[in-house]
Design an enzyme around this catalytic site. Structure first.
Site, PDB file in Angstrom:
ATOM      1  N   VAL A  73       5.222   4.091  21.267  1.00  0.00           N
ATOM      2  CA  VAL A  73       4.943   3.201  20.147  1.00  0.00           C
ATOM      3  C   VAL A  73       5.789   3.577  18.933  1.00  0.00           C
ATOM      4  O   VAL A  73       6.392   2.714  18.281  1.00  0.00           O
ATOM      5  CB  VAL A  73       3.443   3.225  19.779  1.00  0.00           C
ATOM      6  CG1 VAL A  73       3.172   2.326  18.568  1.00  0.00           C
ATOM      7  CG2 VAL A  73       2.601   2.764  20.966  1.00  0.00           C
TER       8      VAL A  73
ATOM      9  N   ASP B 142       8.602  14.791  15.690  1.00  0.00           N
ATOM     10  CA  ASP B 142       7.913  14.913  16.976  1.00  0.00           C
ATOM     11  C   ASP B 142       8.531  16.091  17.695  1.00  0.00           C
ATOM     12  O   ASP B 142       9.721  16.072  18.008  1.00  0.00           O
ATOM     13  CB  ASP B 142       8.074  13.636  17.813  1.00  0.00           C
ATOM     14  CG  ASP B 142       7.196  13.638  19.052  1.00  0.00           C
ATOM     15  OD1 ASP B 142       7.062  14.709  19.678  1.00  0.00           O
ATOM     16  OD2 ASP B 142       6.652  12.577  19.400  1.00  0.00           O
TER      17      ASP B 142
ATOM     18  N   ALA C 102      -2.699   4.535  14.972  1.00  0.00           N
ATOM     19  CA  ALA C 102      -2.833   5.525  16.045  1.00  0.00           C
ATOM     20  C   ALA C 102      -4.295   5.850  16.306  1.00  0.00           C
ATOM     21  O   ALA C 102      -4.970   5.181  17.095  1.00  0.00           O
ATOM     22  CB  ALA C 102      -2.037   6.779  15.677  1.00  0.00           C
ATOM     23  N   ARG C 103      -4.813   6.874  15.639  1.00  0.00           N
ATOM     24  CA  ARG C 103      -6.203   7.289  15.751  1.00  0.00           C
ATOM     25  C   ARG C 103      -6.720   7.617  14.355  1.00  0.00           C
ATOM     26  O   ARG C 103      -6.042   8.269  13.561  1.00  0.00           O
ATOM     27  CB  ARG C 103      -6.343   8.527  16.655  1.00  0.00           C
ATOM     28  CG  ARG C 103      -6.128   8.233  18.140  1.00  0.00           C
ATOM     29  CD  ARG C 103      -7.280   7.425  18.712  1.00  0.00           C
ATOM     30  NE  ARG C 103      -7.167   7.210  20.145  1.00  0.00           N
ATOM     31  CZ  ARG C 103      -6.624   6.131  20.696  1.00  0.00           C
ATOM     32  NH1 ARG C 103      -6.106   5.192  19.919  1.00  0.00           N
ATOM     33  NH2 ARG C 103      -6.594   5.992  22.012  1.00  0.00           N
TER      34      ARG C 103
ATOM     35  N   GLU D 230     -15.879   4.043  14.110  1.00  0.00           N
ATOM     36  CA  GLU D 230     -15.641   2.611  14.314  1.00  0.00           C
ATOM     37  C   GLU D 230     -16.888   1.943  14.880  1.00  0.00           C
ATOM     38  O   GLU D 230     -17.420   2.403  15.893  1.00  0.00           O
ATOM     39  CB  GLU D 230     -14.445   2.395  15.247  1.00  0.00           C
ATOM     40  CG  GLU D 230     -13.136   2.875  14.622  1.00  0.00           C
ATOM     41  CD  GLU D 230     -11.914   2.568  15.484  1.00  0.00           C
ATOM     42  OE1 GLU D 230     -12.070   2.016  16.596  1.00  0.00           O
ATOM     43  OE2 GLU D 230     -10.791   2.865  15.039  1.00  0.00           O
TER      44      GLU D 230
ATOM     45  N   HIS E 126      -9.116  -2.448  14.455  1.00  0.00           N
ATOM     46  CA  HIS E 126      -8.541  -1.882  15.677  1.00  0.00           C
ATOM     47  C   HIS E 126      -7.926  -2.976  16.557  1.00  0.00           C
ATOM     48  O   HIS E 126      -8.314  -3.176  17.715  1.00  0.00           O
ATOM     49  CB  HIS E 126      -9.594  -1.091  16.455  1.00  0.00           C
ATOM     50  CG  HIS E 126      -8.992  -0.022  17.320  1.00  0.00           C
ATOM     51  ND1 HIS E 126      -9.627   1.158  17.595  1.00  0.00           N
ATOM     52  CD2 HIS E 126      -7.806   0.058  17.965  1.00  0.00           C
ATOM     53  CE1 HIS E 126      -8.875   1.907  18.383  1.00  0.00           C
ATOM     54  NE2 HIS E 126      -7.756   1.247  18.618  1.00  0.00           N
ATOM     55  N   LEU E 127      -6.920  -3.643  15.985  1.00  0.00           N
ATOM     56  CA  LEU E 127      -6.278  -4.771  16.661  1.00  0.00           C
ATOM     57  C   LEU E 127      -4.939  -4.399  17.297  1.00  0.00           C
ATOM     58  O   LEU E 127      -4.223  -5.286  17.762  1.00  0.00           O
ATOM     59  CB  LEU E 127      -6.046  -5.910  15.657  1.00  0.00           C
ATOM     60  CG  LEU E 127      -7.294  -6.525  15.014  1.00  0.00           C
ATOM     61  CD1 LEU E 127      -6.887  -7.619  14.036  1.00  0.00           C
ATOM     62  CD2 LEU E 127      -8.239  -7.073  16.079  1.00  0.00           C
TER      63      LEU E 127
END
Length: 595
Positions: free
Chosen positions: A203, A222, A282-283, A312, A331-332
């Site tokens: 992503v 990363d 992401a989270r 959530e 959260h789409l």
């Protein structure tokens, strides 16, 4: 992305290294030796010899294309919105279960299945709602669908980026309330701005491609991203601190792990450029939400756009959700027609394949190893994973881990030593600390390949009795920089080596320095001038904080020259204590490593 070569040994005649695990042609189970708390039972899944079709329970809405695939092989029961009691009642009649994020597949579900449930398919990436431990104990394979929603999530990230920069949500709400406030909602341009992508996986890299098309300067952090893959799309890999300090916009794409939990907090916000804008698809847990509210109120963060939250759905009166300069969506990230169909197909193929007895590349549990092999290799399995964890933590930020070499010192004949499990555990140790992927024998090589990680193996043949399977394991990471220079070998690789003593894994070499420290708790490595009192000085600093030292070992090149001190600790020292250790005049460098 670099390709993963077939793992090789210096003795290529060994069939055990290149052979792939095959499933038997009839339903069977393997019993494994006891774990720390219980005896685990692993089930290898194959299609029944009976003419009856297996039954698949689809407990949440799945795309039609996926349902059609399932119906070609199995009887499909689509029962949505089941209560926990209803799910437990139905599950004893099912061979497979497919869920999304809304259904909790807990221990009670597996116990209620009576052993019939063979596969749980999670239509999506995260598996927080599936009890993996219970699944493994009950011989149930768990598979997910990690790739189909990549583009959808990236597109949503870009949509939030642009909407935030131009105040789209706020202006829309304003005009619908009867106002016309053109001056209030003046935005900022994206062209020429620096976007930091934190997490350069599938992503993250797709977000970077799209941001480049919008004229943005893109940097990324990363520790596993190969530099050549980043350069190919015009992205510069940098350290975490450099990324957050120079970015105008930050887009988050890392998994939620212990290492990334609340990664953006008061301390990291303080290092950011004033007026930074943050996007998170992401989270939710990677941001300390209370700290974000403070950063917004203080003007450090100008705006935020969030698709995910720690809880959530979030509470209606959440200060973060209600903040005027925060854009939110429920959260789409994966919610496009195309992504939903893609996920449905991917999970249907994985579930059908598992029911047929095929090894699923997206399996997240149940390594299939004979009981006698697991018993013999158990202490070496732990050693392999911990060496992987140590080695990757020695890599300096911004370096892409691409080449790992594993050396096994053994007296065993090539056909009497299967390294697949050890290789899988080294891969697990290297990848899992900053990834949401669960690595095991089933998916280790696939996971490494997906991340451009090339792992090669060699056997160092020893004389002597082959009674013990291994004398030592050595892990080397090539073409990287190290945050602890003494961990570099004479040939320029990060090198750690260990062996098992009395059933306990020990670290026995770091770089060129011989040490001897039990791999329990965590480790502090210090390079120092070899002089009297160093052990006492460092021990006193740790003792003042009530940090228990379990082991301490010093390896040196010669008396009164340089030495490396390895200290095993049961608890994590505070930042202040670590700072004090670093300020000891004779200590030239140090690093704290979590196991």
């Amino acid at each position: 992305m670099a390709s993963l070569a077939t793992p090789t040994l210096k003795n290529p005649s060994s069939p055990s290294l290149s052979s792939k695990p095959r499933l038997p042609s009839a339903l069977s189970s393997l019993h494994f030796p006891p774990s720390h708390h219980h005896r685990r039972r692993f089930l290898i899944i194959t299609a029944s010899a009976s003419s009856n079709k297996p039954t698949v329970l689809v407990a949440e809405k799945l795309g039609e294309a996926g349902l059609l695939l399932l119906k070609q092989f199995a009887d499909v029961d689509c029962s949505y919105n089941l209560s926990p009691e209803e799910l437990c009642t139905k599950i004893s009649l099912c061979d497979a279960l497919i869920v999304r994020s809304g259904t909790k597949v807990n221990r009670e579900v597996f116990e209620s299945s009576g052993g019939r449930l063979k596969v749980v398919g999670r239509a999506g990436v995260g598996i927080d709602n599936v009890d993996l431990s219970a699944a493994t104990e009950h011989g149930c394979l768990v598979v997910n669908a990690p790739t189909a929603n990549t583009v959808a999530a990236a597109e949503h990230g870009i949509a939030l980026l642009a909407a935030m920069a131009r105040n789209v949500a706020q202006a829309d709400a304003s005009i619908k309330s009867g106002k016309w406030q053109r001056n209030k909602y003046v935005g900022v341009s994206l062209v020429g701005k620096t976007l930091a992508v934190l997490g350069f996986g599938k992503v993250g890299s797709e977000v970077a491609r799209r941001a480049k098309g919008l004229g943005m300067h893109v940097i990324a952090h990363d520790p596993y991203a190969p530099a050549d893959r980043a350069r190919a799309i015009g992205v510069e890999l940098v350290s975490f601190d450099e990324a957050i300090a120079t970015a105008d916009f930050i887009s988050l794409h890392m998994p939620l792990t212990p290492a990334t939990n609340k990664m953006l907090n008061d301390e990291t916000f303080a290092k950011m450029k004033k007026g930074v804008r943050i996007v998170n698809v992401a989270r939710g847990g990677v941001i300390d939400e209370e700290a974000l509210v403070r950063a917004l109120d203080d003007g450090i963060v100008a705006q935020a756009a969030l698709d995910v939250f720690s809880e959530e759905p979030p509470k209606p009166d959440s200060k973060l959700v209600q903040h005027e300069r925060v854009t939110v969506t429920p959260h789409l990230g994966a919610s496009t027609v195309e992504a939903q169909e893609g996920v449905a197909i991917e999970i249907a193929e994985a579930v059908v394949g598992a029911l047929k007895g095929e090894l699923a590349a997206t399996a997240v549990n149940a390594p299939m190893v004979p009981a006698e092999v697991l018993t013999e290799l158990k202490p070496f399995v732990e050693l392999a994973e911990k060496l992987g964890r140590l080695a990757v933590q020695l890599v300096a930020g911004g370096s892409g881990v691409k080449n790992v070499k594993v050396s096994y010192a053994t007296a065993r004949a090539p056909d009497d030593f299967d390294t697949r499990l050890l290789r899988a555990m080294i891969t697990k140790g290297i990848i899992e600390p900053i990834s949401s992927v669960f690595v095991n024998l089933v998916n280790a090589d696939f996971t490494a390949k997906q991340r451009g990680l090339r792992i090669t193996e060699e056997r160092v043949l020893l004389d002597g009795s082959p009674e013990s399977p291994l004398e030592s394991i050595q892990v080397q990471i090539a073409n990287v920089e190290s945050k602890f220079a003494s961990a570099m070998s004479e040939t320029g690789e990060i090198r750690v080596e260990g062996r098992v003593k009395d059933g306990i894994p020990h670290l026995t070499k770091v770089g060129s320095f011989e040490v001897d420290v039990s791999l329990e708790g965590s480790i502090i490595l210090c390079r120092q001038v070899d002089q009297p009192g160093m052990i006492g000085t460092v021990g006193s600093i740790l003792g003042e904080e009530n940090v228990n030292v379990s082991f301490m070992s010093v390896g040196r090149v010669a008396p009164r020259k340089h030495a490396v001190m390895a200290i095993g600790v049961d608890d994590q020292p505070s930042k202040e204590s670590l700072k004090r250790i670093g300020e000891v005049p004779a200590i030239e460098e140090f690093v704290f490593l979590k196991l």
